[in-house]
Write a protein that holds these residues in place. Structure first.
Motif, PDB file in Angstrom:
ATOM      1  N   LYS A 221       0.833  -1.219   0.000  1.00 24.85           N
ATOM      2  CA  LYS A 221       0.000   0.000   0.000  1.00 24.85           C
ATOM      3  C   LYS A 221       0.860   1.259   0.000  1.00 24.85           C
ATOM      4  N   ALA A 222       2.106   1.128   0.477  1.00 25.88           N
ATOM      5  CA  ALA A 222       3.006   2.292   0.513  1.00 25.88           C
ATOM      6  C   ALA A 222       3.397   2.764  -0.887  1.00 25.88           C
ATOM      7  N   TRP A 223       3.114   1.949  -1.927  1.00 29.44           N
ATOM      8  CA  TRP A 223       3.392   2.360  -3.297  1.00 29.44           C
ATOM      9  C   TRP A 223       2.385   3.412  -3.787  1.00 29.44           C
ATOM     10  N   GLN A 224       1.241   3.524  -3.123  1.00 37.97           N
ATOM     11  CA  GLN A 224       0.119   4.336  -3.603  1.00 37.97           C
ATOM     12  C   GLN A 224       0.560   5.746  -4.002  1.00 37.97           C
ATOM     13  N   ASP A 225       0.143   6.187  -5.204  1.00 40.38           N
ATOM     14  CA  ASP A 225       0.359   7.589  -5.585  1.00 40.38           C
ATOM     15  C   ASP A 225      -0.993   8.223  -5.892  1.00 40.38           C
ATOM     16  N   ASN A 226      -1.012   9.415  -6.340  1.00 39.81           N
ATOM     17  CA  ASN A 226      -2.271  10.152  -6.524  1.00 39.81           C
ATOM     18  C   ASN A 226      -2.788  10.106  -7.959  1.00 39.81           C
ATOM     19  N   SER A 227      -2.279   9.195  -8.768  1.00 37.59           N
ATOM     20  CA  SER A 227      -2.734   9.117 -10.163  1.00 37.59           C
ATOM     21  C   SER A 227      -4.186   8.649 -10.216  1.00 37.59           C
ATOM     22  N   ASN A 228      -4.800   8.846 -11.369  1.00 35.95           N
ATOM     23  CA  ASN A 228      -6.191   8.468 -11.579  1.00 35.95           C
ATOM     24  C   ASN A 228      -6.282   6.955 -11.771  1.00 35.95           C
ATOM     25  N   ALA A 229      -7.026   6.273 -10.877  1.00 35.13           N
ATOM     26  CA  ALA A 229      -7.137   4.812 -10.936  1.00 35.13           C
ATOM     27  C   ALA A 229      -7.830   4.344 -12.207  1.00 35.13           C
ATOM     28  N   ASN A 230      -8.558   5.220 -12.887  1.00 33.66           N
ATOM     29  CA  ASN A 230      -9.239   4.812 -14.125  1.00 33.66           C
ATOM     30  C   ASN A 230      -8.256   4.394 -15.214  1.00 33.66           C
ATOM     31  N   THR A 231      -7.011   4.890 -15.113  1.00 36.18           N
ATOM     32  CA  THR A 231      -6.022   4.517 -16.133  1.00 36.18           C
ATOM     33  C   THR A 231      -5.641   3.037 -16.038  1.00 36.18           C
ATOM     34  N   LEU A 232      -6.033   2.384 -14.939  1.00 36.79           N
ATOM     35  CA  LEU A 232      -5.740   0.950 -14.802  1.00 36.79           C
ATOM     36  C   LEU A 232      -6.612   0.101 -15.724  1.00 36.79           C
ATOM     37  N   LYS A 233      -7.611   0.721 -16.371  1.00 39.98           N
ATOM     38  CA  LYS A 233      -8.475  -0.045 -17.271  1.00 39.98           C
ATOM     39  C   LYS A 233      -7.678  -0.693 -18.411  1.00 39.98           C
ATOM     40  N   THR A 234      -6.501  -0.135 -18.697  1.00 34.47           N
ATOM     41  CA  THR A 234      -5.662  -0.731 -19.749  1.00 34.47           C
ATOM     42  C   THR A 234      -5.227  -2.151 -19.387  1.00 34.47           C
ATOM     43  N   PHE A 235      -5.330  -2.486 -18.072  1.00 35.99           N
ATOM     44  CA  PHE A 235      -4.944  -3.823 -17.621  1.00 35.99           C
ATOM     45  C   PHE A 235      -6.147  -4.738 -17.385  1.00 35.99           C
TER      46      PHE A 235
END
Length: 793
Positions: A440-454
């Motif tokens: 969980k310490a990896w978490q950044d503030n990017s938009n999680a919607n970009t994970l749809k590519t996976f």
């Protein structure tokens, strides 16, 4: 080039050194080695098998009394331990005094004397070095093509244009022999010899015997005044072969038949049978016809991986994670481990289960490691998988053939199926719930919607066929994949869950939350979704018994409690299965071809295990590690524990298990477990420091004893500065009684010729109470700490 990494293969080939077909066996067992390695192996084996003229005289080297021992014309002076060593070594070399025998006796004597100088008595060796354990070779099955017996008869040998020379046989088989001639012979060793078996020709009349039988020279060794030749028969009628076969069978009880090769293989079979029910990894087979994964091999403990990938319609989404693109990257870049590390989670969208997955290589390429690891690790379905790949060498064959005359192939259809597989892949679940916070310490503030590519493409049909190992199915009927809502209660305890698979009398459930139900009282089950199609049949308050639990009470295995009246649940599920057999995916089969296929897939797997099994045996006082299961291939884990040990196939686990770790963290938990439970694990951090003369110093610390993240980072940094960092996962589980029926033929054969050896093996297998494995998890452990990765970058 060093042969240290091939010690297991050398030990396995020793009993076969004197065989006429040794060349064929050698080619088969070394098919995946380089030509230079093969050359070195053959040179070493020939050196060990060469006749020895050195005298062993321990009279001024031993504190024990020495007595005279005669070997042929040689007079040796040995103490009792050395005599025992000599007897052990001679049995490996067809009762010939070779350089290998000499080195074995001298090495054993020096080791005993060294222990004595250190104040350690030989009789206390087990107690003083409780973690020095032997290796047992797994997954390498071989046999002599025929029985050979120590049988000495007079012969004459001739060649075209050369006169006859007298000699004797040392041993004899239907198609081969080992003979002794005077060293000053005049024969051309590159041409066949004509051999007359004089004593047989006097007793039996065959034209072949009277005229002589042609033999090809396979190998020669000179020892002073004599030359020893290994021969392969190349002429003679079928009647002669039948007569020799009858002769050997008739003389079995009067002449010693060598069983070392059968004993080595039977030991491996016995120990593998303890390990395979607990195999936690999923074996997958790449098919050249479909250019994809077509089969998976099920053990009892790896089915949770299978169930993880089943969606709401019981369709496996595993092929959607292991796409052709990802498999190609893995197979084409075997040196890059990033293509084999997978991260996955699921998302439930209005009853539809969506799977997301990525490889470490993809995340690095797209710069999305922080977002994916940080977001995915917050999901309950978060998983980490390691995918390994190994090329399948078909020349080794597939079937276990351990006894002379055993059929070396399966049915043509099964052989054809196995020939289509080019690679074995093993899916290893590396997930550790205790370290979720680290990711969980990896978490950044990017938009999680970009994970749809996976997001994985949704599959609607099955493409990988599950094949169960024969012993893994302990229910009385076949199982079928089937998901439905189930409510469970036991007194005040209540839980809800979903079935994973069903049979008429039992099922496997996964609960929404961990619940500690008792196995001593019935569990009452209700099926609310099935009730809508059950009509007047009441599917509630049905009694089931808890067989075992997995994943800390989340997964339950249940069987119906059968009383004097019919069990409503059993009757309903029977009808449900009968009416929907075409729609339900059957997880187990019973026909012989599937059993043969399962056996072949299992044999392919055992050649390339990516972990090191170990076995725990009870002793008169307590318990100890009985052995490690090793492969004939090089293994990094075995190598670090073999460094510094004196004997071949000996491993010093002291650095890993000393200071009470074995009893507290291995033995005591195993004694609390039941054989039906899945293995659990602990993790160990290791600092490897290379010292002078090739020695390795290991500093092993339980990961749970390193107080916090900063302390773990410090340990990793210091290890890399001093030498190397390594992390191991140590699995542990309880075993059931040994499957002696699996070894019945081998044990019966050994029992005829070496009763004490068969009894020793059987007794040892009955003493095994626990099993586990050592698994390298270094790559995954280093990913737990963003700070470590950022510094590396």
């Amino acid at each position: 080039m060093s042969l240290d990494n091939h010690s297991a293969l050398i030990e396995q080939l020793k009993p076969l050194l004197m065989e006429p077909n040794f060349h064929e066996i050698f080619q088969q067992l070394t098919i995946d080695e380089t030509n230079s390695t093969r050359f070195l192996l053959k040179m070493e084996l020939n050196r060990l098998a060469s006749p020895c003229t050195r005298i062993i005289d321990l009279r001024d080297k031993s504190e024990l009394p020495c007595t005279e021992s005669m070997l042929g014309q040689q007079r040796h002076f040995l103490d009792e331990p050395a005599k025992h060593s000599l007897h052990e070594a001679m049995s490996l070399y067809r009762n010939q005094y070779t350089l290998g025998v000499y080195e074995y006796v001298i090495a054993a004597h020096q080791q005993r004397r060294q222990k004595l100088r250190q104040g350690i008595q030989q009789t206390d060796a087990i107690e003083s070095e409780p973690f020095m354990v032997p290796g047992v070779v797994l997954g390498s099955y071989f046999n002599r093509t025929e029985e050979r017996m120590n049988y000495s008869i007079r012969i004459t040998v001739s060649q075209s244009g050369r006169g006859e020379m007298p000699g004797i046989t040392a041993d004899l088989s239907v198609n081969g022999a080992r003979i002794r001639l005077a060293a000053n012979h005049s024969f051309d060793l590159d041409k066949p010899l004509k051999v007359k078996l004089l004593e047989l020709s006097e007793e039996y009349y065959y034209p072949d015997l009277q005229l002589g039988v042609d033999y090809e020279i396979v190998d020669s060794q000179t020892n002073g005044e004599f030359i020893w030749l290994r021969l392969k028969r190349i002429s003679g009628s079928e009647a002669l072969g039948e007569m020799l076969g009858n002769l050997i069978r008739g003389y079995k009880l009067r002449y010693k038949v060598d069983v070392n090769d059968v004993l080595v293989t039977a030991s491996g079979l016995g120990f593998e049978r303890h390990y395979l029910p607990h195999l936690p990894h999923l074996s997958l087979y790449f098919n050249t016809q479909t250019q994809g994964l077509s089969h998976m091999l099920l053990s009892r403990d790896n089915q949770q991986i299978v169930h993880y990938f089943q969606d709401e319609n019981d369709v496996s989404q595993l092929p959607a994670m292991l796409t052709q693109t990802r498999l190609s990257a893995l197979l084409n870049h075997p040196e890059d481990p990033d293509h084999g590390l997978f991260f996955s989670f699921t998302y439930n969208a209005q009853g539809c289960l969506c799977f997301y997955s990525a490889t470490l290589a993809e995340l690095k390429a797209k710069g999305m490691m922080p977002l994916f690891l940080g977001f995915a690790s917050t999901k309950p379905s978060w998983r980490i998988f390691k995918l390994t790949q190994d090329k399948i060498y078909h020349d080794k064959g597939y079937r276990r053939a351990t006894l002379p005359g055993d059929e070396a192939k399966y049915s043509p259809l099964v052989e054809q199926q196995l020939a289509q597989f080019s690679h074995l892949l093993q899916l290893i679940d590396l997930t550790n719930e205790d370290v979720r916070e680290s990711y969980k310490a990896w978490q950044d503030n990017s938009n999680a919607n970009t994970l749809k590519t996976f997001a994985q493409q949704k599959l609607t049909t099955h493409s990988i066929k599950p094949i169960s190992m024969q012993f893994s199915e302990r229910r009385q009927e076949a199982r079928f994949a089937f998901k439905t809502l189930v409510n469970v209660s036991q007194g005040e305890l209540k839980a809800a869950g979903i079935s994973l698979d069903i049979s008429s009398r039992g099922m496997q459930l996964t609960l929404d939350n961990p619940t500690e139900f008792s196995s001593n009282k019935p569990l009452m089950l209700s099926f609310p979704k099935l009730q809508t199609i059950a009509g007047k049949t009441q599917l509630d308050h049905l009694p089931y018994r808890l067989v075992r639990t997995r994943k800390n009470g989340v997964t339950l295995h249940l069987t119906a409690v059968m009383g004097h009246t019919p069990h409503v649940g059993v009757e309903f599920l029977n009808k449900l299965i009968a009416h929907n057999k075409e729609k339900l995916e059957q997880l187990t089969q019973n026909d012989s071809e599937v059993k043969e296929l399962a056996d072949g897939l299992k044999n392919i797997l055992l050649r390339d295990l990516h972990s090191v099994p170990y076995f725990v045996e009870k002793t008169t006082k307590s318990a100890q590690i009985a052995c490690l299961g090793v492969s004939t291939q090089q293994d990094d884990i075995c190598d670090i524990f073999a460094a510094g040990t004196f004997d071949t196939l000996q491993y010093n686990l002291g650095p890993l298990l000393k200071d009470g770790i074995f009893k507290r963290d291995i033995l005591d938990p195993i004694r609390q477990m039941k054989p039906q439970q899945d293995m659990d694990f602990i993790e160990v951090f290791i600092q490897l420091t290379r010292q002078s003369r090739g020695q390795i110093h290991l500093k092993c610390v339980l990961a749970s004893e390193i107080s916090n993240t900063q302390a773990k980072l410090t340990f990793i940094h210091q290890s890399k500065i001093a030498g190397r960092f390594m992390a191991l996962r140590i699995y542990r589980g309880a075993t059931e009684k040994p499957d002696m029926s699996y070894l019945r033929r081998e044990l019966e054969y050994i029992n005829i010729h070496a009763n004490h050896k068969a009894k020793q093996l059987e007794e040892q297998l009955w003493r095994i109470i626990g099993v586990g494995e050592l698994l390298d998890i270094t790559q995954e452990v280093e990913l737990r700490y963003p700070a470590l990765h950022q510094k590396q970058s």
